[in-house]
Write an enzyme that holds these catalytic residues in place. Structure first.
Site, PDB file in Angstrom:
ATOM      1  N   LYS A  22       0.850  -1.209   0.000  1.00 14.93           N
ATOM      2  CA  LYS A  22       0.000   0.000   0.000  1.00 14.93           C
ATOM      3  C   LYS A  22       0.877   1.248   0.000  1.00 14.93           C
ATOM      4  CE  LYS A  22      -1.821   1.549   3.985  1.00 14.93           C
ATOM      5  NZ  LYS A  22      -1.594   2.966   4.296  1.00 14.93           N
ATOM      6  N   ASN A  23       1.872   1.279   0.887  1.00 18.79           N
ATOM      7  CA  ASN A  23       2.647   2.502   1.065  1.00 18.79           C
ATOM      8  C   ASN A  23       3.720   2.712   0.012  1.00 18.79           C
ATOM      9  OD1 ASN A  23       0.992   3.034   3.172  1.00 18.79           O
ATOM     10  ND2 ASN A  23       2.477   2.535   4.774  1.00 18.79           N
ATOM     11  N   CYS A 116      -5.262  12.539  12.507  1.00 19.37           N
ATOM     12  CA  CYS A 116      -6.056  11.307  12.422  1.00 19.37           C
ATOM     13  C   CYS A 116      -5.958  10.660  13.804  1.00 19.37           C
ATOM     14  CB  CYS A 116      -5.521  10.385  11.337  1.00 19.37           C
ATOM     15  SG  CYS A 116      -3.983   9.612  11.788  1.00 19.37           S
ATOM     16  N   ARG A 121      -0.074  14.664  12.898  1.00 23.21           N
ATOM     17  CA  ARG A 121       0.435  14.393  11.541  1.00 23.21           C
ATOM     18  C   ARG A 121       0.563  15.655  10.692  1.00 23.21           C
ATOM     19  NH1 ARG A 121      -1.604   8.730   9.655  1.00 23.21           N
ATOM     20  NH2 ARG A 121       0.333   8.842   8.502  1.00 23.21           N
ATOM     21  N   ASP A 304       4.341   0.689  12.233  1.00 21.70           N
ATOM     22  CA  ASP A 304       3.140   0.039  11.680  1.00 21.70           C
ATOM     23  C   ASP A 304       3.013  -1.419  12.110  1.00 21.70           C
ATOM     24  OD1 ASP A 304       3.094   1.762   8.451  1.00 21.70           O
ATOM     25  OD2 ASP A 304       2.589   2.389  10.481  1.00 21.70           O
ATOM     26  N   ARG A 396      -8.809  -0.608   4.362  1.00 25.77           N
ATOM     27  CA  ARG A 396      -7.922   0.376   3.748  1.00 25.77           C
ATOM     28  C   ARG A 396      -6.574  -0.244   3.395  1.00 25.77           C
ATOM     29  NH1 ARG A 396      -7.225   5.770   6.848  1.00 25.77           N
ATOM     30  NH2 ARG A 396      -5.848   5.906   5.047  1.00 25.77           N
TER      31      ARG A 396
HETATM   32  C1  EPZ Z   1       3.915   7.075   6.486  1.00 25.56           C
HETATM   33  O1  EPZ Z   1       3.093   8.083   7.028  1.00 25.56           O
HETATM   34  C2  EPZ Z   1       3.024   5.851   6.326  1.00 25.56           C
HETATM   35  N1  EPZ Z   1       1.942   6.154   5.391  1.00 25.56           N
HETATM   36  C3  EPZ Z   1       2.458   5.447   7.681  1.00 25.56           C
HETATM   37  O2  EPZ Z   1       1.703   4.244   7.497  1.00 25.56           O
HETATM   38  C4  EPZ Z   1       3.614   5.148   8.626  1.00 25.56           C
HETATM   39  O3  EPZ Z   1       3.106   4.841   9.903  1.00 25.56           O
HETATM   40  C5  EPZ Z   1       4.539   6.378   8.714  1.00 25.56           C
HETATM   41  O4  EPZ Z   1       4.978   6.751   7.390  1.00 25.56           O
HETATM   42  C6  EPZ Z   1       5.772   6.115   9.564  1.00 25.56           C
HETATM   43  O5  EPZ Z   1       6.479   5.024   9.033  1.00 25.56           O
HETATM   44  C7  EPZ Z   1       2.211   6.142   4.066  1.00 25.56           C
HETATM   45  O6  EPZ Z   1       3.327   5.891   3.636  1.00 25.56           O
HETATM   46  C8  EPZ Z   1       1.061   6.429   3.145  1.00 25.56           C
HETATM   47  P1  EPZ Z   1       5.800  10.481   8.603  1.00 25.56           P
HETATM   48  P2  EPZ Z   1       3.633   9.614   7.065  1.00 25.56           P
HETATM   49  O7  EPZ Z   1       5.675  11.728   7.826  1.00 25.56           O
HETATM   50  O8  EPZ Z   1       4.526   9.851   5.933  1.00 25.56           O
HETATM   51  C9  EPZ Z   1       6.104  13.814  11.938  1.00 25.56           C
HETATM   52  C10 EPZ Z   1      -0.158   2.849   7.675  1.00 25.56           C
HETATM   53  O9  EPZ Z   1      -0.682   2.298   8.634  1.00 25.56           O
HETATM   54  N2  EPZ Z   1       6.038  14.770  10.824  1.00 25.56           N
HETATM   55  O10 EPZ Z   1       6.947   9.571   8.333  1.00 25.56           O
HETATM   56  O11 EPZ Z   1       2.442  10.494   7.223  1.00 25.56           O
HETATM   57  C11 EPZ Z   1       4.814  13.012  12.111  1.00 25.56           C
HETATM   58  O12 EPZ Z   1       3.910  13.746  12.923  1.00 25.56           O
HETATM   59  C12 EPZ Z   1       0.297   4.289   7.781  1.00 25.56           C
HETATM   60  O13 EPZ Z   1       0.056   2.294   6.552  1.00 25.56           O
HETATM   61  C13 EPZ Z   1       6.166  16.139  11.092  1.00 25.56           C
HETATM   62  O14 EPZ Z   1       6.316  16.562  12.246  1.00 25.56           O
HETATM   63  O15 EPZ Z   1       4.464   9.622   8.403  1.00 25.56           O
HETATM   64  C14 EPZ Z   1       5.309  11.751  12.778  1.00 25.56           C
HETATM   65  O16 EPZ Z   1       5.442  11.998  14.157  1.00 25.56           O
HETATM   66  C15 EPZ Z   1      -0.035   4.869   9.152  1.00 25.56           C
HETATM   67  N3  EPZ Z   1       6.099  17.015  10.060  1.00 25.56           N
HETATM   68  C16 EPZ Z   1       6.690  11.539  12.173  1.00 25.56           C
HETATM   69  O17 EPZ Z   1       7.070  12.802  11.611  1.00 25.56           O
HETATM   70  C17 EPZ Z   1       5.930  16.617   8.760  1.00 25.56           C
HETATM   71  O18 EPZ Z   1       5.898  17.473   7.846  1.00 25.56           O
HETATM   72  C18 EPZ Z   1       6.735  10.512  11.057  1.00 25.56           C
HETATM   73  O19 EPZ Z   1       5.696  10.834  10.144  1.00 25.56           O
HETATM   74  C19 EPZ Z   1       5.809  15.233   8.506  1.00 25.56           C
HETATM   75  C20 EPZ Z   1       5.875  14.323   9.549  1.00 25.56           C
END
Ligand code: EPZ
Length: 417
Positions: A22-23, A116, A121, A304, A396
């Site tokens: 998915k990701n 969410c 996020r 995850d 999803r």
């Molecule tokens: C990706 O989400 C995945 N989704 C998530 O999978 C996964 O849990 C996550 O990466 C971490 O591995 C997809 O790839 C579609 P991040 P993402 O940006 O990119 C902070 C699932 O179950 N952050 O790596 O949204 C954020 O708050 C989903 O398949 C900022 O502060 O996660 C978090 O604490 C859930 N500012 C950390 O970084 C930003 O601009 C990591 O978030 C971006 C992120």
């Protein structure tokens, strides 16, 4: 509303083929916006999130053809570089259209993805990176407005490792003027798979798999055909589902090289795990040992997979400490596991799980995709019947979940309320 009914107590044995990730497929479909030529993706999973993103891309003017697990997208023209709230709120990953739209169309209006269940996020790193590349970025009435005649290469250092932030800016950089260096980049296998697709489309990217990506912008990208990698979180979820029942499984078409941290923890819990080129074989002991976890960006233990392992620890021998370092609210499955009889104490970002002899079936609520996977795993060993509501979360991210579990011998059925 659909529910999943599981009768616990069956030992799972058999073979499961892994679906596409998915990701990985979500950013890849957005990458199709970067070229006017067709991009064909194979091994695409049948998931709600994939359907949601395809309909968003079609609304932008992208032509989409799907047959079986093959999807061909063609952004010959982009009629409307916008991603409205009603679609973005359904799937936060819609933010991944932002970078490609600014790079290809010179503008984008993308609704700010709200928080969410698992956390706030924010997307500040995405916006900071685009601004560094010369885009004019402003947020008005809940929408991100970004525009640039042509993005220019820049040196970007992420304050925090962000998967979709890395993917958004990587895609934007492929068409920027000059060289972009992305430091503190995410190294997740899905980021690497996206980078390989972009290279197949003509992008010039060095450092794939490292935390420093160097992208030399090109004038245009061309189409490509690419097979999406298998889903390491789906694979890890099935390994846990079988392990909690003391069973054995062979995963085929598996992302064997992308699961080191998960395999290490399963071995620590007492499982034997054989790793092949594209297959894994797990044999679990009658009862697992509790294992400590600390989530971290790849190659660390994936957040995850945290809920799935909390289910394992709930009935394992001993007690374990689980630290969730990525998201601020990713323990909601804990209270549902407690309804099944688990002994879990939450203190901020730390959960202490003391294994119990057995769980009792009950009706529980899914709150997010991976939390629901954890509840399914617990339901496989809970005595009696476990009913999981709010199934849309599971749909999803897991293709044909109940069919795959049933093929391993689980007593699982989807029922209407
Ligand atoms: C990706 O989400 C995945 N989704 C998530 O999978 C996964 O849990 C996550 O990466 C971490 O591995 C997809 O790839 C579609 P991040 P993402 O940006 O990119 C902070 C699932 O179950 N952050 O790596 O949204 C954020 O708050 C989903 O398949 C900022 O502060 O996660 C978090 O604490 C859930 N500012 C950390 O970084 C930003 O601009 C990591 O978030 C971006 C992120």
């Amino acid at each position: 509303m659909e529910k999943l009914r599981i009768t616990g107590g069956r030992r799972l044995v058999g073979e499961v083929a892994c679906s596409g990730a998915k990701n990985a497929v979500l950013p890849m479909m957005c990458a199709a916006l970067l070229t006017r030529e067709p991009v064909t993706l194979t091994h695409v999973p049948e998931l709600q999130d994939v359907a949601t993103l395809l309909s968003l891309l079609e609304r932008m003017g992208v032509s989409v053809q799907r047959s079986g697990d093959t999807v061909t997208l063609c952004a010959r023209t982009i009629d409307s570089p916008t991603a409205p709230y009603e679609l973005v709120k359904a799937m936060r990953a819609s933010i991944l259209v932002l970078g490609p739209l600014v790079a290809r169309a010179g503008e984008a209006v993308v609704s700010l993805p709200g928080g969410c269940a698992i956390g706030a996020r924010p997307v500040d790193q995405h916006l900071k990176g685009l601004a560094a590349m010369g885009a004019e970025v402003r947020v008005e009435h809940g929408d991100i407005h970004a525009c640039a005649r042509r993005l220019r290469g820049a040196r970007i250092v992420f304050d925090v490792v962000t998967v979709t932030g890395t993917e958004n800016l990587l895609m934007a950089a492929t068409l920027a003027e000059g060289v972009t260096v992305i430091e503190n980049a995410a190294r997740e296998p899905e980021v690497q798979d996206l980078a390989r697709l972009l290279v197949a489309m003509g992008a010039e990217i060095d450092g794939i798999g490292s935390d420093t990506l160097v992208v030399r912008g090109v004038e245009r990208l061309h189409g490509a055909t690419y097979r999406v990698m298998s889903d390491r979180i789906e694979a890890g979820t099935y390994l846990c589902a079988v392990a909690i029942t003391g069973g054995e499984v062979v995963l085929t078409d598996a992302p064997a090289r992308a699961l080191d941290a998960v395999i290490h923890k399963l071995r620590e819990a007492g499982c034997s795990v054989e790793v092949g080129e594209d297959w894994l074989r797990l044999v679990a002991p009658r009862r697992l040992r509790a294992v400590d976890l600390r989530t971290a960006p790849y190659p660390g233990f994936p957040t995850d997979m945290q809920a799935q392992f909390m289910a394992l620890d709930s009935v394992a021998m001993g007690s374990a400490v689980i630290r969730e370092t990525i998201f601020e609210n990713r323990f909601m499955h804990a209270v549902e596991l407690q309804r099944l009889g688990a002994n879990i104490h939450i203190d901020g970002a730390t959960a202490v799980v003391t294994g119990v002899e057995g769980l009792q079936g009950a009706t529980v609520m899914a709150t997010d995709l991976r939390a629901s996977a954890g509840l399914v795993i617990a339901g496989l060993v809970a005595e009696g019947e476990t009913v999981i509501e709010q199934l849309h979360h599971l749909d999803r991210g897991y293709e044909r979940l109940e069919a795959k579990l049933a093929s391993l011998g689980a007593a699982v059925a989807r029922v209407e309320r």
